[in-house]
Motif scaffolding. Structure first.
Motif, short mmCIF file in Angstrom:
data_model
loop_
_atom_site.label_atom_id
_atom_site.label_comp_id
_atom_site.label_asym_id
_atom_site.label_seq_id
_atom_site.Cartn_x
_atom_site.Cartn_y
_atom_site.Cartn_z
N ARG A 73 -2.36 -2.29 -9.24
CA ARG A 73 -2.99 -1.03 -9.67
C ARG A 73 -1.97 0.09 -9.51
NH1 ARG A 73 -7.73 1.00 -7.10
NH2 ARG A 73 -6.68 0.59 -5.11
N PRO A 74 -1.07 0.26 -10.47
CA PRO A 74 -0.06 1.32 -10.35
C PRO A 74 -0.69 2.69 -10.51
CG PRO A 74 0.05 0.30 -12.51
CD PRO A 74 -0.96 -0.48 -11.73
N ARG A 75 -0.25 3.62 -9.67
CA ARG A 75 -0.74 5.00 -9.76
C ARG A 75 0.48 5.91 -9.58
NH1 ARG A 75 -4.15 2.23 -11.44
NH2 ARG A 75 -6.35 2.15 -10.86
N ASP B 188 -8.85 4.17 -2.69
CA ASP B 188 -9.49 4.21 -4.01
C ASP B 188 -8.55 4.72 -5.09
OD1 ASP B 188 -11.91 3.26 -3.01
OD2 ASP B 188 -12.55 5.27 -2.41
N ARG B 189 -7.83 5.80 -4.82
CA ARG B 189 -7.04 6.46 -5.85
C ARG B 189 -5.55 6.16 -5.78
NH1 ARG B 189 -10.17 10.47 -3.53
NH2 ARG B 189 -11.95 11.21 -4.74
N GLY B 190 -5.06 5.74 -4.61
CA GLY B 190 -3.62 5.72 -4.39
C GLY B 190 -2.85 4.65 -5.11
N GLY B 191 -3.48 3.48 -5.33
CA GLY B 191 -2.79 2.38 -5.98
C GLY B 191 -2.23 1.38 -4.98
N ASP B 192 -2.15 0.10 -5.42
CA ASP B 192 -1.63 -0.96 -4.56
C ASP B 192 -1.26 -2.16 -5.43
OD1 ASP B 192 -4.15 -2.15 -5.18
OD2 ASP B 192 -5.04 -1.27 -3.39
N ASP C 188 0.81 -1.22 0.00
CA ASP C 188 0.00 0.00 0.00
C ASP C 188 0.85 1.27 0.00
OD1 ASP C 188 -2.27 -1.52 -0.03
OD2 ASP C 188 -2.78 -1.21 2.08
N TRP C 189 2.16 1.13 0.01
CA TRP C 189 3.03 2.30 -0.07
C TRP C 189 4.36 1.89 -0.67
CZ3 TRP C 189 2.83 7.33 -0.20
CH2 TRP C 189 3.99 8.09 -0.03
N LEU C 190 4.76 2.57 -1.72
CA LEU C 190 6.07 2.36 -2.33
C LEU C 190 6.44 3.58 -3.17
CD1 LEU C 190 8.58 0.65 -3.10
CD2 LEU C 190 7.23 -0.24 -5.02
N CYS C 191 7.59 4.17 -2.86
CA CYS C 191 8.19 5.20 -3.71
C CYS C 191 9.40 4.57 -4.38
CB CYS C 191 8.61 6.41 -2.86
SG CYS C 191 7.24 7.21 -2.01
#
Length: 628
Positions: free
Chosen positions: A132-134, A54-58, A34-37
């Motif tokens: 779901r890349p964002r 919803d929008r952030g990607g995972d 749920d978090w990756l830079c």
């Protein structure tokens, strides 16, 4: 647990951290990143579902049917294992970033790959992988191109055991497969220019396992809290940017200090204070190879004529604060920020923390000032010129400048450390001036920093309020831990700032922000150390063990704990908190015999410091009496 519903949030305690000393990812126990830079800690995110489901990607890997799950770290590593159990059987997911070659630690070297391994344990389990890349904090639409079992996502490449299916409606990638006992399926994510020599996934797994266990094994602390000390050391190593030696305060941004509030900050930068305290904590526990890289970062980054409180981890990094209005924020806590406006604040304590770490490294024979101490002389000139100025303080309040007692004490600490280093190495420096300034600061704190009403050292010369930062006064040797003034300060802190064994930083201070404080994890660890130095070992152990029991199931700490709900809040995991785990354990071991740690150099210096402090206290007792 079952997958969380769309639009829902998991508690921070459910997340594990993986990384490779370039960047890090948060993975929950339902198999979702749920978090990756990428490729660095401070790069724009590719997955930010923790800030907006919803929008952030995972990127999810889990069974297709209803399941329960649990996760743990493989012992003494940063490799995360999640076990899924469902009616058809059982499967394991291993998440890690590979640590496999020397070039990885070089500036410009490839950061490596994020690797996910699915293993069959029992029965035949149908699994799904949905990505779901964002990119760019979900501000850019992903450009996806399929190529067999690979897919290009702009500058990223994701691989799987079979071909990917692309859903153009929501720009996601997926594949479904069945894993049987003994089978393994591999997934990777990397930059499209990554040419790292990855011979095989299994080899990368073994190499990474060996890397972390070898590093963890250097820990010299032996005692009842060894597992937590090693976990904290692993977290701190994980938050180091290897190419430059910089240390991020946390690998995340905008995880709120108050759920639903505005105290949401970006911590993906190196605070001189946090980095120096990290260095000190790791040196205390035997990780001596850490000092050279961080000292190199300080030398290459910090201008001694104009010391900032925080810096980006690379010269091209940005600290300008910006609001991302399109993201809802964790548990709808807005605004979501990137960058940090505190970069422009004046905080005079930071040189004290840096010099304290430098002194310990010097005592241990691990470091000496380059250039005959020229840069230290320049920093002290800068500090002395400004020591009468108010500043924003360690807590970076935005409610006006103050003369903070902790900040003034850390100026004393910087001068004291520099004097000892320069005397010990017979270096040229204005030692007479430094001694005069050091002693004058101490006199000033004893008069202007003492509150008769509180019977305690106060937050600032202007404000008659308690501040848990003053628990550091005996820890840095400014005052003996059993001095009546320190004991009175400790009692006042316990009475007014501690609730159910958890310590607030302060209450009702002029912050310039809406909302309220939660208890601060590092301050509670400082409380433990102060109690030990006061001779109150049993109280210290009770508070320490109570706080350790509130760590996440994986042994991780955020920045704060809500004393009402008991949940962790703030950026996660937090270097400050894990520094506290280590320092309090070492203090208990060294001063109270609860465990064992080899600190001969520290011991000799501590005895000298205490003796000098006691003499100074006797000669200045009339000042304190006059202030009461």
């Amino acid at each position: 647990m079952a997958p969380h519903p769309k639009g829902g949030f998991l508690p921070l305690e459910d997340y594990g951290l993986i990384g490779n000393r370039h960047t890090a990812a948060l993975v929950n126990s339902a198999g979702s990143i749920d978090w990756l830079c990428w490729p660095r800690f401070d790069s724009p995110s590719i997955f930010a579902g923790i800030l907006d489901p919803d929008r952030g990607g995972d990127w999810i890997i889990r069974p297709t049917c209803t399941f329960t799950s649990r996760h743990r770290y493989l012992k003494d590593t940063n490799i995360l294992q999640t076990i899924f159990e469902c009616s058809p059987g059982k499967a394991a997911l291993l998440d890690f970033m590979d640590m496999t070659w020397a070039e990885q630690d070089m500036e410009g070297g490839p950061p490596g790959k994020l690797i996910r391994i699915v293993r069959g344990l029992e029965g035949n389990v149908e699994m799904t992988s949905v990505c779901r890349p964002r990119p760019n904090y979900a501000r850019d639409a992903p450009a996806i191109t399929l190529n067999g079992n690979e897919a290009d996502i702009g500058p990223f490449v994701i691989t799987g055991p079979q071909g990917w299916l692309k859903d153009g409606s929501d720009m996601s990638l997926s594949q479904t497969f069945v894993v049987r006992p003994g089978e393994q399926f591999f997934f990777t994510l990397a930059g499209d220019r990554d040419k790292s020599p990855l011979a095989s996934i299994s080899a990368a797994m073994q190499s990474t396992l060996s890397y972390w266990r070898t590093w963890a094994g250097k820990c010299t602390y032996r005692g009842p809290y060894r597992d937590m000390v090693i976990r904290s050391a692993l977290v701190l190593q994980l938050m180091t940017y290897a190419p430059s030696g910089a240390i991020v305060a946390a690998p995340t941004t905008s995880l709120p200090e108050e759920v639903g509030g505005e105290r949401n900050w970006d911590y993906r930068f190196t605070w001189v204070r946090d980095g120096s305290l990290t260095l000190f904590a790791l040196l205390l526990t035997g990780y001596h190879d850490f000092g050279e890289s961080y000292a190199g970062w300080i030398y290459n980054t910090v201008n001694p004529d104009d010391v900032k409180i925080l810096y980006p981890i690379t010269p091209e990094g940005q600290t300008t604060e910006e609001i991302l209005d399109h993201l809802s924020g964790y548990r709808n806590s807005r605004p979501v920020r990137i960058g940090n406006g505190a970069a422009d604040q004046l905080q005079l304590d930071v040189i004290g923390e840096a010099m304290g770490a430098a002194r310990f490294a010097w005592r241990a024979g691990l470091w000496k000032p380059p250039g005959e101490g020229r840069r230290i002389r320049m920093m002290l000139d800068w500090l002395i010129e400004r020591r009468h100025e108010p500043d924003s303080g360690i807590w970076e309040v935005r409610g006006g400048l103050r003369h903070f007692v902790y900040g003034k004490a850390m100026i004393w600490y910087a001068l004291d450390a520099a004097i000892e280093i320069f005397e010990g190495l017979n270096l040229k420096g204005d030692l007479e001036r430094w001694r005069e300034e050091r002693d004058a600061i101490r006199e000033e704190i004893m008069t202007r920093g003492w509150s008769t009403r509180l019977s305690a050292f106060k937050q600032s010369y202007e404000d008659d309020l308690l501040d848990a930062a003053n628990l550091m006064l005996p820890i840095i040797g400014f005052i003996d831990g059993r001095d009546p003034r320190m004991l009175s300060t400790l009692d006042a802190t316990m009475k007014d700032l501690v609730v159910d064994g958890l310590c607030y930083r302060y209450i009702d201070a002029p912050e310039g922000l809406r909302g309220k404080e939660a208890t601060f994890i590092l301050c509670t660890f400082w409380l433990v150390s102060a109690l030990v130095l006061a001779g109150r070992t049993e109280e210290a152990r009770e508070i320490y063990e109570n706080l350790l029991s509130k760590a996440s199931p994986l042994g991780l700490f955020a920045e704060e704990i809500d004393p009402v709900t008991g949940e962790q809040i703030g950026n996660f995991p937090q270097a400050f908190s894990h520094i506290g785990v280590i320092h309090a354990a070492v203090t208990l071991a060294y001063f109270a015999g609860v465990g064992n740690v080899d600190l001969e150099d520290w011991e000799a210096a501590a005895r000298k410091h205490r003796a000098r402090g006691q003499r100074s206290d006797q000669t200045r007792e009339h000042v304190v009496r006059a202030s009461k």
